[in-house]
Design an enzyme around this catalytic site. Sequence first.
Site, short mmCIF file in Angstrom:
data_model
loop_
_atom_site.label_atom_id
_atom_site.label_comp_id
_atom_site.label_asym_id
_atom_site.label_seq_id
_atom_site.Cartn_x
_atom_site.Cartn_y
_atom_site.Cartn_z
N GLY A 12 0.83 -1.22 0.00
CA GLY A 12 0.00 0.00 0.00
C GLY A 12 0.86 1.25 0.00
O GLY A 12 0.46 2.30 0.51
N ALA A 13 2.04 1.15 -0.63
CA ALA A 13 3.04 2.23 -0.51
C ALA A 13 2.64 3.51 -1.22
O ALA A 13 3.20 4.57 -0.95
CB ALA A 13 4.39 1.74 -1.02
N GLY A 15 -0.27 4.81 -0.87
CA GLY A 15 -1.30 5.43 -0.03
C GLY A 15 -0.71 6.46 0.90
O GLY A 15 0.48 6.76 0.88
N ARG A 93 -10.81 2.92 6.76
CA ARG A 93 -12.15 3.29 7.22
C ARG A 93 -12.42 4.75 6.84
O ARG A 93 -11.55 5.60 6.92
CB ARG A 93 -12.18 3.13 8.74
CG ARG A 93 -13.52 3.44 9.36
CD ARG A 93 -13.57 2.90 10.77
NE ARG A 93 -12.63 3.55 11.67
CZ ARG A 93 -12.93 3.93 12.90
NH1 ARG A 93 -14.15 3.75 13.37
NH2 ARG A 93 -12.02 4.49 13.66
N ARG A 99 -15.19 -0.29 12.13
CA ARG A 99 -14.05 -1.05 11.63
C ARG A 99 -14.49 -2.39 11.03
O ARG A 99 -13.86 -2.91 10.13
CB ARG A 99 -13.02 -1.22 12.73
CG ARG A 99 -12.38 0.12 13.07
CD ARG A 99 -11.42 0.03 14.20
NE ARG A 99 -10.23 -0.70 13.84
CZ ARG A 99 -10.03 -1.96 14.08
NH1 ARG A 99 -10.94 -2.69 14.65
NH2 ARG A 99 -8.91 -2.53 13.71
N ASN A 106 -10.66 -6.50 3.55
CA ASN A 106 -9.24 -6.61 3.85
C ASN A 106 -8.76 -8.03 4.19
O ASN A 106 -7.61 -8.37 3.88
CB ASN A 106 -8.86 -5.62 4.95
CG ASN A 106 -8.79 -4.20 4.38
OD1 ASN A 106 -8.49 -4.01 3.21
ND2 ASN A 106 -9.09 -3.20 5.19
N VAL A 130 -0.41 -3.25 9.66
CA VAL A 130 -0.94 -1.93 10.03
C VAL A 130 -2.39 -1.82 9.57
O VAL A 130 -3.24 -1.23 10.25
CB VAL A 130 -0.09 -0.81 9.39
CG1 VAL A 130 -0.69 0.57 9.67
CG2 VAL A 130 1.36 -0.88 9.91
N ALA A 131 -2.70 -2.38 8.40
CA ALA A 131 -4.03 -2.20 7.80
C ALA A 131 -5.11 -2.80 8.69
O ALA A 131 -4.93 -3.87 9.27
CB ALA A 131 -4.07 -2.84 6.43
N ASP A 160 -1.60 3.53 19.40
CA ASP A 160 -2.47 3.73 20.56
C ASP A 160 -1.64 3.98 21.81
O ASP A 160 -1.97 4.82 22.65
CB ASP A 160 -3.36 2.49 20.75
CG ASP A 160 -4.04 2.09 19.46
OD1 ASP A 160 -4.96 2.79 19.06
OD2 ASP A 160 -3.61 1.11 18.82
N HIS A 188 -6.85 -3.22 18.34
CA HIS A 188 -6.70 -1.84 17.83
C HIS A 188 -8.07 -1.39 17.35
O HIS A 188 -8.36 -1.34 16.17
CB HIS A 188 -5.67 -1.80 16.70
CG HIS A 188 -5.64 -0.45 16.03
ND1 HIS A 188 -5.22 0.69 16.66
CD2 HIS A 188 -6.05 -0.06 14.80
CE1 HIS A 188 -5.34 1.72 15.85
NE2 HIS A 188 -5.85 1.29 14.71
N1 LIG Z 1 -3.04 0.06 13.07
C1 LIG Z 1 -3.08 1.39 13.06
O1 LIG Z 1 -2.71 2.03 14.05
C2 LIG Z 1 -3.58 2.15 11.85
C3 LIG Z 1 -3.51 3.55 11.86
C4 LIG Z 1 -3.94 4.26 10.73
C5 LIG Z 1 -4.44 3.57 9.63
N2 LIG Z 1 -4.51 2.22 9.66
C6 LIG Z 1 -4.98 1.44 8.50
O2 LIG Z 1 -3.90 1.39 7.55
C7 LIG Z 1 -4.43 1.15 6.24
C8 LIG Z 1 -3.87 2.12 5.23
O3 LIG Z 1 -4.30 3.42 5.50
P1 LIG Z 1 -4.01 4.62 4.48
O4 LIG Z 1 -4.59 5.83 5.10
O5 LIG Z 1 -2.59 4.61 4.05
O6 LIG Z 1 -4.94 4.19 3.27
P2 LIG Z 1 -4.80 4.61 1.73
O7 LIG Z 1 -6.10 4.23 1.07
O8 LIG Z 1 -4.29 5.99 1.58
O9 LIG Z 1 -3.66 3.62 1.21
C9 LIG Z 1 -3.85 2.25 1.12
C10 LIG Z 1 -3.11 1.77 -0.10
O10 LIG Z 1 -3.26 0.35 -0.17
C11 LIG Z 1 -3.39 0.04 -1.54
N3 LIG Z 1 -3.93 -1.32 -1.66
C12 LIG Z 1 -5.21 -1.72 -1.69
N4 LIG Z 1 -5.27 -3.05 -1.87
C13 LIG Z 1 -4.00 -3.49 -1.93
C14 LIG Z 1 -3.41 -4.76 -2.11
N5 LIG Z 1 -4.18 -5.85 -2.28
N6 LIG Z 1 -2.07 -4.85 -2.14
C15 LIG Z 1 -1.29 -3.76 -2.01
N7 LIG Z 1 -1.78 -2.53 -1.85
C16 LIG Z 1 -3.13 -2.40 -1.79
C17 LIG Z 1 -4.26 1.13 -2.10
O11 LIG Z 1 -4.17 1.19 -3.54
C18 LIG Z 1 -3.68 2.35 -1.42
O12 LIG Z 1 -2.63 2.93 -2.18
C19 LIG Z 1 -5.95 1.24 6.41
O13 LIG Z 1 -6.47 -0.07 6.57
C20 LIG Z 1 -6.12 2.02 7.70
O14 LIG Z 1 -7.36 1.79 8.31
C21 LIG Z 1 -4.08 1.50 10.75
O1 LIG Z 2 -9.45 4.30 13.41
C1 LIG Z 2 -9.16 4.11 12.22
O2 LIG Z 2 -9.92 3.53 11.43
C2 LIG Z 2 -7.83 4.58 11.70
C3 LIG Z 2 -6.71 4.04 12.47
O3 LIG Z 2 -6.84 2.72 12.86
C4 LIG Z 2 -6.37 4.91 13.64
O4 LIG Z 2 -6.34 4.41 14.76
O5 LIG Z 2 -6.09 6.11 13.43
#
Ligand SMILES: NC(=O)c1ccc[n+]([C@@H]2O[C@H](COP(=O)([O-])OP(=O)(O)OC[C@H]3O[C@@H](n4cnc5c(N)ncnc54)[C@H](O)[C@@H]3O)[C@@H](O)[C@H]2O)c1
Ligand SMILES: O=C(O)C[C@H](O)C(=O)O
Length: 332
Positions: A12-13, A15, A93, A99, A106, A130-131, A160, A188
């Site tokens: 997802g680089a 993104g 999200r 979520r 996903n 992370v996703a 968190d 999370h």
């Molecule tokens: N754990 C945490 O603390 C935390 C915090 C923030 C966001 N997140 C999660 O991280 C993820 C990414 O967030 P973001 O804001 O960068 O989203 P984003 O939509 O900006 O980027 C995600 C990227 O993943 C790509 N993607 C989709 N399917 C894919 C696949 N099968 N293989 C490779 N790449 C793929 C998309 O094209 C996009 O470029 C989300 O699921 C978000 O909810 C988690």
């Molecule tokens: O809460 C979300 O969906 C985004 C991410 O997991 C966050 O904690 O910022």
Amino acid sequence: MAKEPMRVLVTGAAGQIGYALVPMIARGVMLGTDQPVILHMLDIPPAAEALNGVKMELVDAAFPLLKGVVATTDVVEACTGVNVAVMVGGFPRKEGMERKDVMSKNVSIYKAQASALEAHAAPNCKVLVVANPANTNALILKEFAPSIPERNVTCLTRLDHNRALGQISERLNVQVSDVKNVIIWGNHSSTQYPDVNHATVKTSSGEKPVCELVADDAWLNGEFITTVQQRGAAIIKARKLSSALSAASSACDHIRDWVLGTPEGTFVSMGVYSDGSYGVPAGLIYSFPVTCSGGEWKIVQGLPIDEFSRKKMDATAQELSEEKALAYSCLE
Ligand SMILES: NC(=O)c1ccc[n+]([C@@H]2O[C@H](COP(=O)([O-])OP(=O)(O)OC[C@H]3O[C@@H](n4cnc5c(N)ncnc54)[C@H](O)[C@@H]3O)[C@@H](O)[C@H]2O)c1
Ligand SMILES: O=C(O)C[C@H](O)C(=O)O
């Protein structure tokens, strides 16, 4: 002697987290300023052009530690030989979504990418998911990559953890670097339990318990917990996008501590495969307090748990059991 480069995969680089994360990795924030890196960046075909743009910027930034960039939409090429895999790819999200809504999109991605990592990553590759739903995506990845040791598959709850440190530092008007040993238990998600019962602050007269310094149980058991639990949603509301720079920075903290070790006397929170510690059901990826040394994490044992904490730890475990069942039903 110069170190051999380590290969770091970011899925997802293209993104928004990816855009914040890859320059941090290339600057040595994740693996150290003496550790050369080769970045592997994966995204899907609709994002291929944007991904190539990120690659161009990485070249333009002339990072001394960056020894190569692989930018691809081919999952096998992306996973080949990687020592660290940061799995950010997926669907975030949006405002108003729970979520659980992002689950079905996903988990199928994580099932497919598990197989590619298992077959092509370097031996002993460390995986950070992370996703979202991060714990359950990590669990699916672990279950569909049985030859990757379970201790190598983790999920991000360091964001968190850092949010909890930030809230305490603001409340007490102290440096965030003087606060330590908060704990995030569980998922999370908004059922996570941010626990400050073992947290301390460095003061001019030694380390003091956070609970004693705050001296306001109503705030600690109420607003503090909900603020940390709801912080992701608050960021989405404010930015119309989910957190990115703080997520990227926390992902670096997670891997750095895992690979290079936690400071003496400090523990951090990581989503790891439960072994039944603290009465948490085995077979879930659950956030625990851990210390790291020699590239291995270990759950901090023996912390006293009061009745208030027990209930909250059980509630978030219950949500994870339900997510696990839902994830499997999405994969049927
Ligand atoms: N754990 C945490 O603390 C935390 C915090 C923030 C966001 N997140 C999660 O991280 C993820 C990414 O967030 P973001 O804001 O960068 O989203 P984003 O939509 O900006 O980027 C995600 C990227 O993943 C790509 N993607 C989709 N399917 C894919 C696949 N099968 N293989 C490779 N790449 C793929 C998309 O094209 C996009 O470029 C989300 O699921 C978000 O909810 C988690
Ligand atoms: O809460 C979300 O969906 C985004 C991410 O997991 C966050 O904690 O910022």
